[in-house]
Design a protein around this motif. Structure first.
Motif, short mmCIF file in Angstrom:
data_model
loop_
_atom_site.label_atom_id
_atom_site.label_comp_id
_atom_site.label_asym_id
_atom_site.label_seq_id
_atom_site.Cartn_x
_atom_site.Cartn_y
_atom_site.Cartn_z
N ILE A 56 0.86 -1.19 0.00
CA ILE A 56 0.00 0.00 0.00
C ILE A 56 0.90 1.23 0.00
N THR A 57 0.62 2.19 -0.93
CA THR A 57 1.45 3.38 -1.04
C THR A 57 0.62 4.64 -0.82
N ASN A 58 1.31 5.73 -0.50
CA ASN A 58 0.65 7.03 -0.38
C ASN A 58 0.75 7.77 -1.71
N GLU A 59 0.30 9.02 -1.75
CA GLU A 59 0.33 9.82 -2.98
C GLU A 59 1.75 10.03 -3.50
N ALA A 60 2.73 10.06 -2.61
CA ALA A 60 4.12 10.28 -3.00
C ALA A 60 4.80 9.00 -3.49
N GLY A 61 4.11 7.86 -3.43
CA GLY A 61 4.69 6.62 -3.88
C GLY A 61 5.51 5.90 -2.82
N LYS A 62 5.39 6.32 -1.56
CA LYS A 62 6.11 5.67 -0.47
C LYS A 62 5.23 4.57 0.12
N ILE A 63 5.87 3.50 0.52
CA ILE A 63 5.15 2.36 1.11
C ILE A 63 4.68 2.75 2.51
#
Length: 114
Positions: free
Chosen positions: A101-108
């Motif tokens: 699952i990632t956030n808007e910034a592409g971080k896990i």
């Protein structure tokens, strides 16, 4: 009728027979597989069960292909699915899949099996 006017005058009957037999046999030749319409069944692969606890250290990392592959291997999963936070997804549980699952910034932000 002179022999020069026959279409196969230069070929002997033995040569014609040999060529005919070779053509017939090549048409009947198989591909080396089983006889009939049955396809060879591949050997089943071993089940690879996901262990999300083993990859919690990847939280905060980006979702580069190398990171995802390392997480997949470390979790023991057969496949990885990357989802954005709150993204709709199918709800069937697959014990061989690691969900990243990632956030808007592409971080896990989370790793779960299923």
């Amino acid at each position: 009728m002179p022999a020069a006017n026959l279409p196969f005058s230069r070929l002997s009957l033995g040569t014609i027979g040999t060529l005919s037999l070779a053509l017939l046999l090549s048409a009947c030749a198989g591909t080396g597989g089983p006889i009939g319409n049955t396809a060879a069944t591949p050997a089943p692969r071993p089940t690879q069960i996901c262990n999300a606890q083993a990859v919690q250290s990847f939280i905060g990392h980006n979702t580069a292909a190398s990171t995802l592959e390392t997480a997949r291997k470390k979790s023991g999963s057969y496949m990885v699915r990357v989802l954005r936070e709150n993204q709709p997804a199918t709800m069937e549980y697959n014990q061989e899949r690691l969900n990243v699952i990632t956030n808007e910034a592409g971080k896990i932000i989370a790793l779960r099996c299923g």
